[in-house]
Motif scaffolding. Structure first.
Motif, PDB file in Angstrom:
ATOM      1  N   TRP A 238       2.340  -8.958   1.142  1.00 37.26           N
ATOM      2  CA  TRP A 238       2.970  -8.299   2.291  1.00 37.26           C
ATOM      3  C   TRP A 238       3.719  -9.313   3.152  1.00 37.26           C
ATOM      4  O   TRP A 238       4.836  -9.054   3.603  1.00 37.26           O
ATOM      5  CB  TRP A 238       1.898  -7.574   3.119  1.00 37.26           C
ATOM      6  CG  TRP A 238       1.340  -6.364   2.436  1.00 37.26           C
ATOM      7  CD1 TRP A 238       0.249  -6.311   1.623  1.00 37.26           C
ATOM      8  CD2 TRP A 238       1.856  -5.025   2.486  1.00 37.26           C
ATOM      9  NE1 TRP A 238       0.058  -5.033   1.159  1.00 37.26           N
ATOM     10  CE2 TRP A 238       1.019  -4.220   1.679  1.00 37.26           C
ATOM     11  CE3 TRP A 238       2.932  -4.437   3.124  1.00 37.26           C
ATOM     12  CZ2 TRP A 238       1.235  -2.856   1.503  1.00 37.26           C
ATOM     13  CZ3 TRP A 238       3.149  -3.073   2.955  1.00 37.26           C
ATOM     14  CH2 TRP A 238       2.316  -2.298   2.159  1.00 37.26           C
TER      15      TRP A 238
ATOM     16  N   GLN B 176       3.137  -0.258   7.602  1.00 39.72           N
ATOM     17  CA  GLN B 176       2.485   0.221   6.377  1.00 39.72           C
ATOM     18  C   GLN B 176       1.301  -0.669   6.010  1.00 39.72           C
ATOM     19  O   GLN B 176       0.267  -0.195   5.550  1.00 39.72           O
ATOM     20  CB  GLN B 176       3.490   0.242   5.224  1.00 39.72           C
ATOM     21  CG  GLN B 176       4.551   1.323   5.346  1.00 39.72           C
ATOM     22  CD  GLN B 176       5.606   1.214   4.242  1.00 39.72           C
ATOM     23  OE1 GLN B 176       5.463   0.466   3.286  1.00 39.72           O
ATOM     24  NE2 GLN B 176       6.690   1.971   4.395  1.00 39.72           N
TER      25      GLN B 176
ATOM     26  N   GLU C  66      -1.517   0.330   8.181  1.00 36.79           N
ATOM     27  CA  GLU C  66      -2.029   1.649   7.774  1.00 36.79           C
ATOM     28  C   GLU C  66      -2.950   1.560   6.562  1.00 36.79           C
ATOM     29  O   GLU C  66      -3.903   2.331   6.431  1.00 36.79           O
ATOM     30  CB  GLU C  66      -0.858   2.591   7.443  1.00 36.79           C
ATOM     31  CG  GLU C  66      -0.129   3.126   8.673  1.00 36.79           C
ATOM     32  CD  GLU C  66       1.170   3.845   8.300  1.00 36.79           C
ATOM     33  OE1 GLU C  66       1.362   4.115   7.091  1.00 36.79           O
ATOM     34  OE2 GLU C  66       1.964   4.129   9.208  1.00 36.79           O
ATOM     35  N   ARG C  67      -2.665   0.615   5.674  1.00 39.55           N
ATOM     36  CA  ARG C  67      -3.475   0.455   4.454  1.00 39.55           C
ATOM     37  C   ARG C  67      -4.705  -0.408   4.677  1.00 39.55           C
ATOM     38  O   ARG C  67      -5.429  -0.727   3.739  1.00 39.55           O
ATOM     39  CB  ARG C  67      -2.619  -0.127   3.332  1.00 39.55           C
ATOM     40  CG  ARG C  67      -1.480   0.794   2.950  1.00 39.55           C
ATOM     41  CD  ARG C  67      -0.774   0.369   1.691  1.00 39.55           C
ATOM     42  NE  ARG C  67       0.405   1.176   1.449  1.00 39.55           N
ATOM     43  CZ  ARG C  67       1.139   1.119   0.352  1.00 39.55           C
ATOM     44  NH1 ARG C  67       0.805   0.288  -0.613  1.00 39.55           N
ATOM     45  NH2 ARG C  67       2.205   1.884   0.203  1.00 39.55           N
TER      46      ARG C  67
END
Length: 718
Positions: free
Chosen positions: A412, A434, A437-438
């Motif tokens: 990431w 994102q 969120e994960r």
């Protein structure tokens, strides 16, 4: 009969000696006698030949010995499984494991350790659970393998720690050593120290080495060296691993002088020719300013460099950007002598390729990595994502990211950083959202990219939000790089007073990186008073750094203060500060072409100048006006025509022109410059991209500029 028995016993003893000393030549001679039936065949002897070849890293010979074993037993299987485990071929090791009629605890331990060493957590724990369900007895090696397999899962490490205490396994030295190493790897120094000092007299050399490494990893080199001295005082055996750990401590302290003295002691004891110690020395010299020439001398003094040593050498070259070509050459040299690159080899050489901004080399390395069976492919994929982004091919970087079977924090970070460097702030921050969120916890490095994204796109409020989020939500203390990003963000937005207040409120003295960010902002907005303050502070920290002199001189030149320009340049000469010569380069047909301003050395330079003259006429018709401020010469010193010619012959313009001349219509052009792109060139390339209908990317020292249809991806916010 007794004579035959004595002869057989001597044969066995000699074979055991060959295994212990890794004497392959004598071992092969014994094997020849065995095959010719001059020595009675037995499973016992066959097993020892498997061990011999395994220890000497001769996998095919070990497998042949296994296949020729008359009646393989569980020891035979364990030996060949260990041989495949050493080569990280866990899938074949598993196939052999499944063939064992009744696997014993050694079979399970060997395979669990193999999975752990390759970072394959799930299959390791599947085996571990199977042992528990079947009621098989465990020992310390079982648990230490499981702890190593836990990798970055702190919760799992703590569970296994509790299991060890409840099951009485905490008395095993191997279990405690594994806990020390894995707590440290995950940043839990306090727990690692508690276990080490709680072991008392039960500590072995591995324990001491592990703790020395722990202190080195946590940048507590002084404690690592103190521990080494205590180890010597106690009369404990010092081996190559201890010495390599001590070198890590010197590297962590950036103590080159101490490292040099320690190197002298290693030469006296003969340890300097050991591959493991050599890796530590190369790392020391490459990271502490000892120079890559000294690193190379260390490498050449080692008679039989192993894969780890090659990797360390390649890594040293790739970390020193000016030696990136040597990193590629070392990688090819390693392959030529028969070594198969592992994940570390590829990560290091791909990093060097990123430094060179060579798309063709990058694609070749990607193809090579796909052909190799690399167990820990995630680290290679992460390096490739970063490489494609740095070589201007963000689309390929994102495609690879999306196709990766699994992502970690580094994955990431690499993709977020790619978007940040290209000035695509919206996508960068969307990806960060994102990530959260994960449930993936961001690191200090993540926030550098996020704040950089905000700085490149003028998102002041969002920048403050993320800066405050670091400590409030994730407990990450902002470091110099984070403050530098915030100063850059505020400075670019014209909030110079706010940037100055932030510097005054920092919990530590601002370093040169922060003063450089403020100085850059002062240049953009022409704030000479604050620029002088920033430059003076910068020069107190780094008096021989040319950057503040050059920036001040350019600011004075833009304001027409030529006496001050001369004064700054004289001061620069007196202090021995040298400006890095500006150059730009482009890769065409797998060849790199380098240009400097007013270049006359390139074979096609006449055609390039002619092309730029024609292009200049078309640009003026389209509304382009040369910005003479970037010529940095007095108005009365040279005529306007001369100024225009000088501007037209800047290195980035020459490289772009060569790219347009040497590639087909419609092909994108990718140029790299070692300094920041000049304002006139930035404006000119916008016009060139519109006239030629070509996409032109220029990677300068700060960011990417993607020119398309008369516009730049930076939105002129740079």
């Amino acid at each position: 009969m007794n004579r035959v028995s004595c002869t057989l016993q001597a044969f066995r003893n000699l074979l055991k000696t060959c295994i212990a000393e890794r004497d392959l030549l004598t071992g092969k001679s014994l094997h020849a006698l065995y095959i010719k039936s001059l020595v009675p065949s037995s499973t016992y002897l066959s097993n020892h030949f498997i061990l011999l070849y395994s220890k000497c890293r001769r996998l095919m010979a070990a497998r042949n010995s296994f296949e020729q074993t008359p009646e393989p037993n569980v020891f035979s299987y364990n030996a060949i499984i260990a041989a495949y485990a050493k080569e990280s071929l866990t899938h074949i090791a598993r196939q052999l494991f499944d063939q064992i009629p009744e696997p014993d605890i050694v079979s399970y331990n060997t395979l669990i350790s193999a999975y752990a060493d390759c970072g394959e957590t799930e299959p390791a724990f599947h085996l571990f659970r199977s042992m528990k369900e079947m009621g098989l007895g465990m020992d310390g090696f079982t648990l230490s393998g499981a702890i190593t397999a836990s990798s970055n899962d702190v919760c799992l490490i703590r569970q296994l720690h509790s299991f060890a205490i409840l099951g009485g396994f905490d008395s095993y030295v191997s279990v405690n050593n594994a806990l020390i190493a894995n707590y440290s790897k995950n940043g839990i120094l306090k727990e690692a120290k508690r276990i080490f000092y709680g072991m008392g007299e039960g500590r072995d050399e591995v324990s001491w080495n592990s703790m020395i490494v722990v202190y080195g990893q946590h940048r507590e080199g002084a404690k690592a060296l103190a521990l080494f001295q205590e180890m010597v005082r106690r009369g404990l055996d010092v081996d190559m691993f201890t010495l390599a750990s001590v070198l890590t401590a010197f590297t962590c302290l950036e103590d080159l002088l101490g490292g040099l003295q320690f190197h002298a002691k290693l030469i006296k004891t003969g340890f300097h020719q050991n591959s493991h110690v050599g890796s530590g020395l190369i790392d020391l010299y490459s990271k502490c300013g000892g120079g890559m020439l000294d690193s190379r001398k260390v490498f050449e003094e080692i008679p039989e460099p192993d894969l780890v040593l090659w990797n360390t050498m390649i890594s040293g070259y790739s970390q020193n950007k000016e030696f990136s070509v040597e990193a590629l050459e070392s990688f090819r040299g390693m392959q030529r002598i028969g070594y198969c690159p592992d994940d570390c080899s590829f990560v290091c050489v791909i990093s060097a390729c990123s430094n060179l901004s060579s798309p063709s080399q990058g694609r070749q390395l990607h193809a090579s990595a796909l052909k190799c069976e690399i167990p820990n492919r995630i680290s290679v994929n992460n390096a490739l994502v970063a490489m494609y982004s740095k070589c201007g091919n963000l689309l390929n970087g994102r495609r690879l990211f999306d196709r990766m079977p699994e992502h970690n924090t580094v994955s990431w970070n690499s993709m977020i950083a790619g978007y940040a460097q290209h000035g695509i702030g919206t996508e960068s921050l969307l990806l960060f959202a994102q990530m959260l969120e994960r449930g993936i916890t961001p690191t200090s490095i993540t926030f550098i990219s996020v704040l950089s994204s905000c700085a490149h796109t003028g998102r002041v409020d969002e920048g403050w939000k993320y800066f405050n989020m670091m400590k409030e939500k994730f407990g990450i203390e902002p470091e110099a790089e984070h403050y530098s990003c915030m100063i850059d963000l505020l400075g670019r937005a014209g909030k110079l007073s706010e940037a100055e207040r932030l510097m005054e409120a920092m919990p530590f003295s601002p370093g040169s990186i922060c003063w450089a960010a403020l100085l850059g902002a002062c240049r953009t907005y022409g704030n000479m008073d604050l620029a002088l303050k920033a430059a003076n502070q910068f020069l107190q920290l780094e008096p021989s750094n040319a950057v503040p002199y050059v920036m001040l001189a350019n600011m004075y030149a833009s304001a027409g203060k030529w006496e001050e320009v001369a004064s700054v340049r004289k001061l620069m000469r007196d202090r021995g500060a040298r400006k890095k010569p500006g150059c730009s380069w482009i890769e065409v047909n797998k060849m790199v072409h380098v240009f400097v301003a007013e270049d006359s050395s390139h074979p096609t330079i006449k055609e390039i100048y002619k092309y730029l003259e024609e292009m200049s006429r078309k640009m003026k018709q389209a509304g382009y006006v040369p910005d003479f401020r970037w010529a940095l010469v007095k108005d009365d010193e040279i005529e306007p025509e001369e100024k225009e010619m000088r501007l037209g012959h800047h290195s980035e313009k020459l490289a772009v022109a060569f790219g347009l001349l040497s590639t087909k219509d419609g092909e994108p052009v990718y140029v790299v410059k070692n300094l920041r792109i000049c304002g006139d060139c930035h404006n000119a390339i916008k016009f060139i991209s519109a006239i030629t209908r070509r996409e032109i990317t220029v990677r300068d020292a700060r960011r990417f500029h993607c020119f398309k249809e008369g516009h730049c991806s930076c939105g002129d916010y740079w």
